[in-house]
Design an enzyme around this catalytic site. Structure first.
Site, PDB file in Angstrom:
ATOM      1  N   PHE B 117     -10.115  -3.883   0.421  1.00 45.17           N
ATOM      2  CA  PHE B 117      -9.157  -4.579   1.262  1.00 45.17           C
ATOM      3  C   PHE B 117      -7.752  -4.210   0.820  1.00 45.17           C
ATOM      4  O   PHE B 117      -7.539  -3.806  -0.324  1.00 45.17           O
ATOM      5  CB  PHE B 117      -9.357  -6.099   1.162  1.00 45.17           C
ATOM      6  N   GLN B 238       3.908 -13.742   7.564  1.00 43.06           N
ATOM      7  CA  GLN B 238       3.215 -12.451   7.577  1.00 43.06           C
ATOM      8  C   GLN B 238       2.942 -11.957   8.994  1.00 43.06           C
ATOM      9  O   GLN B 238       2.403 -12.688   9.823  1.00 43.06           O
ATOM     10  CB  GLN B 238       1.883 -12.577   6.846  1.00 43.06           C
ATOM     11  N   HIS B 240       0.738  -9.330  10.678  1.00 48.47           N
ATOM     12  CA  HIS B 240      -0.426  -8.484  10.398  1.00 48.47           C
ATOM     13  C   HIS B 240      -0.296  -7.204  11.219  1.00 48.47           C
ATOM     14  O   HIS B 240      -0.008  -7.271  12.412  1.00 48.47           O
ATOM     15  CB  HIS B 240      -1.697  -9.242  10.772  1.00 48.47           C
ATOM     16  N   LEU B 250      -6.465 -10.690  16.305  1.00 48.49           N
ATOM     17  CA  LEU B 250      -6.582  -9.978  15.033  1.00 48.49           C
ATOM     18  C   LEU B 250      -7.699  -8.937  15.063  1.00 48.49           C
ATOM     19  O   LEU B 250      -8.814  -9.210  15.508  1.00 48.49           O
ATOM     20  CB  LEU B 250      -6.884 -10.996  13.928  1.00 48.49           C
ATOM     21  N   GLU B 253      -8.290  -6.250   8.764  1.00 46.54           N
ATOM     22  CA  GLU B 253      -7.988  -5.201   7.804  1.00 46.54           C
ATOM     23  C   GLU B 253      -9.267  -4.525   7.298  1.00 46.54           C
ATOM     24  O   GLU B 253      -9.236  -3.408   6.800  1.00 46.54           O
ATOM     25  CB  GLU B 253      -7.258  -5.858   6.631  1.00 46.54           C
ATOM     26  N   ARG B 284       0.130  -5.716   3.883  1.00 45.33           N
ATOM     27  CA  ARG B 284       0.382  -5.853   5.314  1.00 45.33           C
ATOM     28  C   ARG B 284       1.851  -5.706   5.693  1.00 45.33           C
ATOM     29  O   ARG B 284       2.171  -5.126   6.730  1.00 45.33           O
ATOM     30  CB  ARG B 284      -0.141  -7.221   5.781  1.00 45.33           C
ATOM     31  N   HIS B 351       0.857 -13.742  11.909  1.00 47.54           N
ATOM     32  CA  HIS B 351      -0.474 -14.035  11.401  1.00 47.54           C
ATOM     33  C   HIS B 351      -0.542 -15.204  10.440  1.00 47.54           C
ATOM     34  O   HIS B 351      -1.443 -16.028  10.531  1.00 47.54           O
ATOM     35  CB  HIS B 351      -1.020 -12.776  10.726  1.00 47.54           C
ATOM     36  N   ARG B 393       1.262 -12.367   1.551  1.00 48.12           N
ATOM     37  CA  ARG B 393      -0.099 -12.647   1.108  1.00 48.12           C
ATOM     38  C   ARG B 393      -0.976 -11.410   1.205  1.00 48.12           C
ATOM     39  O   ARG B 393      -0.888 -10.661   2.180  1.00 48.12           O
ATOM     40  CB  ARG B 393      -0.698 -13.761   1.975  1.00 48.12           C
TER      41      ARG B 393
END
Lengths: 255, 579
Positions: B117, B238, B240, B250, B253, B284, B351, B393
């Protein structure tokens, strides 16, 4: 790679271009609001302009936000995961956020899902549905003591119950079932799907208890395999197959 | 009519953090969970890719490596002892979920499988590491289901489709309960309680393009902000990188974790230029900015040149179908694109709020530069700011946050309730809510809440998104002022008391405005670029002046006061962020 991308870009552009521009959509919505009109339901028609790639949910929002603020519906995630916006579209149970305008224009009929008491417009009482869910002990049962790390489970054992883990409790299956409509005691397909998810989980030890519950008169043998539930499931779960597998476990008395 | 209830503890919100806290509290003290949705509708269920913990099942890994990545990913605005604690407790938290039946994907030898990730690396940045535990691309769904199942097993008391609209304090400043609106009947309910834990999730609906549910309107944050509790680090939101073009849905990721790559209009894998080591698996904020840069320089894809491509055509078909089934379906349904053969157009999507209600590691709400706890008040999950995410994050750490700090918050709250007495209620406790709703219902003509919301979302997307400037933020401040004035005159069409979602949407718009305000003010003040907060006019990180958390207070006269508190460092020396 660059030429490859060019081809794809052209395809995507064409699809977008072909789909651009708004279309006219007429929504025929079954209404119910005792505060306004007493106990009788009625039909309302709204004609709106919508992007063909919009969701039916977007179209319902357009009605609510710019035509009639009293229209009541449930929704949250708007992409088919939360399970809030199950409605009947042209006679079929669907999630309003997984139906695109281009697939229903120029006209569609929207009604609440059947078999649960309607409370207002497209909102039904979900309590009987969740009661059925709770009745099958929908949680892992295993009193053997927990290891320090994870319990082991092979990929094959994990695969055995994969399909039924996808359930989002939207009630599309249960409220498409003619037996559920007619028989208030039947727990319905979704509750059986939830039971299946644990009965076939190699870590679970509660199968006997659950199968006894489902062997009861309100359980799996009410099912007449009409496959409505499988057709209705927005997650593509083979609901009828899951029900048949639970029936077989009971008949083989393997628990 | 107002109905009164008395509990020891009230938990507001039934997503991952609220349910995990409820499991912890309900066995010990009388607990009510109040949720505006049925619990299984909560947005935790839409999280896709995974939840990280250094189990070391597939590759060598340690919680300390995870903590380092979390601190670095957060551009050093992370409170380091709390991040280390989260990463250490992660291991046990994952085993606990597994013991409760969570159907993780498995390795051939039957352990929990793990995958790569963004921003998660081995040994402090050497290379990507397989740390994310996952269940296909439905990890959040499985966590939400599993936690709800445990609540059913424990007979937790839920009040579903109840909207909490106000927080009550006793005269001496202790938490005294909440006021809630019952959607089915329109009645108000006063829940008297010794302690309240907010777990109301995010506020992404203030932006036009967002991955967030319609219901994510920052309720808990706004309720407390109005009552004088500061909002911490709100400027860090954030974006994304991979949202479905225009819709914002979404696309996990995990797609890149499994080998998917990003291409610009020229077919170039542009992330190789921005993050040579980890490429498409950079954090991100970096990827989203890189996408903006490509678009700005004319290499955007699609008819409007405002997208880039996500490419998975080279991945084995079984990876796409078995490990990314939902994401693949989203592309098929909403874009009409076949990802096995075609490129998927994406753009950054709002996000996750890194900022929110300031808390300590036990979920206690803390105010002021000295982080003083407010007796009985708790928060956990996205609405809270511990801060373990800092300025950006890392992927998977939100699911980890909710189980670790939901548990810690619930445990501390239960202990608090055992020792505390029940504070007295203020006079006419439901007064504020009653007056607010009555005014909205009584107004025959006025602004349309949906139109105001659209204006808010459009302007926040234009002026306070991936790239910000002083000029843009000042304009946004002005727009917000105008929206606030018109909001005071908002009218609803539905005057009824049964399932009046028209009324509740208008109330939620007020919450969104009270989330946007501290965001814009803190963003305007912070003259540096750090993590997700990018100021085009101040493109450098400035540790000398800005290595500190912001706290935004709503003043009684309506203005906003900013104050700052130090970041808790001590383990890792702040360094430039390179990947």
């Amino acid at each position: 790679m660059a030429t490859d991308v060019g081809d794809v870009l052209e395809t995507s552009d064409r699809r977008r271009a072909g789909a651009s521009g708004k279309v006219t959509l007429t929504l025929r919505i079954r209404r119910y609001n005792p505060e306004l009109r007493g106990e009788e339901s009625w039909w309302d028609e709204f004609t709106i302009q919508a992007d063909p790639n919009d969701r039916l949910l977007d179209a319902l929002h357009e009605v609510k936000w710019h035509h009639d603020g009293t229209l009541a519906l449930r929704r949250s995630c708007a992409h088919g995961i939360c399970g809030s916006d199950a409605v009947m579209v042209n006679g079929r149970n669907r999630l309003a956020c997984k139906v695109l305008v281009r697939d229903i224009a120029p006209k569609a009929t929207v009604e609440p899902i059947r078999g649960l008491p309607v409370l207002k417009d497209l909102i039904v009482d979900m309590e009987p549905f969740f009661e059925g869910y709770r009745s099958v002990l929908p949680y892992l049962i295993n009193d053997e003591g927990e290891p320090d790390r994870e319990r082991l489970q092979s990929p094959e054992e994990r695969q055995r119950y994969d399909d039924t883990t996808k359930c989002i409790l939207c009630a599309c299956c249960t409220t498409s079932c003619p037996i559920f409509w007619g028989d208030e005691g039947y727990v319905g397909p979704a509750a059986i799907v939830q039971a299946h998810r644990f009965i076939f989980d190699s870590r679970d030890r509660g199968a006997r208890e659950r199968l006894q519950i489902l062997a009861d008169k309100t359980g799996v043998f009410r099912c007449r395999t009409t496959f409505n539930c499988t057709d209705a499931c927005p997650r593509g779960i083979e609901v009828t197959k899951a029900i048949q597998e639970v029936k077989r476990e009971i008949l083989l008395d393997r628990f | 009519m107002t109905t009164f209830h008395t509990y020891d503890a009230v938990i507001v919100g039934a997503g991952g953090a609220g349910l995990r806290a409820a499991i912890e509290a309900a066995d010990h003290v009388r607990t009510a969970v109040i949720s505006k949705l049925y619990p299984t509708r909560s947005h935790t269920g839409t999280a896709q890719g995974g939840v990280c913990a250094a189990l070391g099942n597939v590759e060598e890994d340690y919680p300390e490596w995870h903590a380092f990545d979390t601190v670095k990913g957060g551009d050093y605005l992370v409170d380091q002892p709390e991040a280390l604690l989260m990463c250490e407790e992660a291991v046990d938290a994952i085993y606990e979920l597994e013991h409760w039946g969570l159907p993780f994907n498995r390795t051939p030898d039957g352990k929990i499988d793990q995958r790569r990730f963004g921003g998660h690396t081995r040994n402090h940045g050497e290379a990507p590491v397989k740390r994310a535990c996952y269940a296909a691309d439905r990890t959040g769904h499985m966590i939400l289901q599993t936690l709800y199942q445990q609540c059913v097993k424990r007979n937790v008391r839920f009040f579903n489709e109840f909207y909490v609209l106000d927080q009550l304090f006793s005269d001496d400043g202790r938490c005294a309960g909440v006021v809630a609106y019952e959607l089915a009947t329109g009645e108000l309910h006063v829940f008297r309680a010794k302690a309240v834990l907010y777990a109301t999730g995010g506020s992404g609906r203030m932006f036009k393009v967002t991955s967030n549910a319609h219901t994510l309107t920052g309720d808990g944050q706004a309720i407390l902000y109005r009552r004088g509790i500061p909002m911490q680090d709100m400027e860090f939101f954030q974006f994304h990188p991979t949202g479905v073009y225009k819709m914002g849905i979404l696309l996990s990721e995990a797609v890149r974790g499994e080998g998917g790559i990003l291409l610009n209009a020229e077919g170039e894998r542009f992330m190789e230029r921005y993050a040579p080591t980890v490429k498409d698996l950079a954090p991100r904020d970096m990827v989203s900015r890189a996408i903006y840069q490509e678009i700005k320089e004319g290499r955007g894809a699609g008819p409007n040149k405002d997208a880039v491509w996500l490419d998975v055509r080279h991945l084995p078909r079984e990876v796409i179908e078995e490990k990314l089934p939902d994401v693949t379906e989203f592309a098929r349904i909403y874009l009409g694109v076949e990802p096995t053969r075609e490129l998927v157009p994406i753009q950054p999507t709002a996000h996750y709020a890194m900022g929110g209600i300031p808390t300590d590691a036990d979920g206690r709400v803390v105010v002021g530069p000295e982080a003083t706890p407010v007796p009985g008040l708790y928060a956990a999950g996205e609405c809270a700011c511990v801060s373990v995410h800092g300025a950006n994050r890392l992927g998977t750490n939100s699911l980890l946050d909710i189980v670790v700090f939901g548990r810690r918050g619930g445990r501390h709250l239960a202990g608090f309730c055992r020792d505390a007495d029940l504070p007295p209620l203020p006079e006419r406790p439901e007064g504020f809510v009653r007056d607010l709703l009555d005014a909205m219902l009584a107004r025959e003509r006025g602004a349309n809440a949906a139109d105001l919301r659209t204006e808010l979302q459009d302007s926040m997307f234009d002026l306070a998104f991936v790239v910000r400037t002083e000029e843009g933020l000042r304009k946004m401040r002005e727009i917000l002022g105008g929206l606030r004035e018109r909001y005071a005159e908002v009218a609803v069409q539905d005057k009824g008391s049964r399932y009046n979602t028209d009324l509740m949407e208008a109330v939620e718009l007020g919450f969104l405005l009270d989330n946007a305000e501290p965001l814009v003010e803190a963003a305007l003040a912070r003259t540096e670029s750090r993590g997700a907060h990018w100021r085009d006019d101040f493109p450098q990180r400035d540790d000398v002046n800005w290595l500190k958390h912001s706290l935004a207070y709503k003043q009684p006269d309506g203005s906003v006061r900013l104050e700052y508190k130090p970041v808790r460092l001590g383990i890792y020396e702040p360094a430039e962020r390179k990947y």
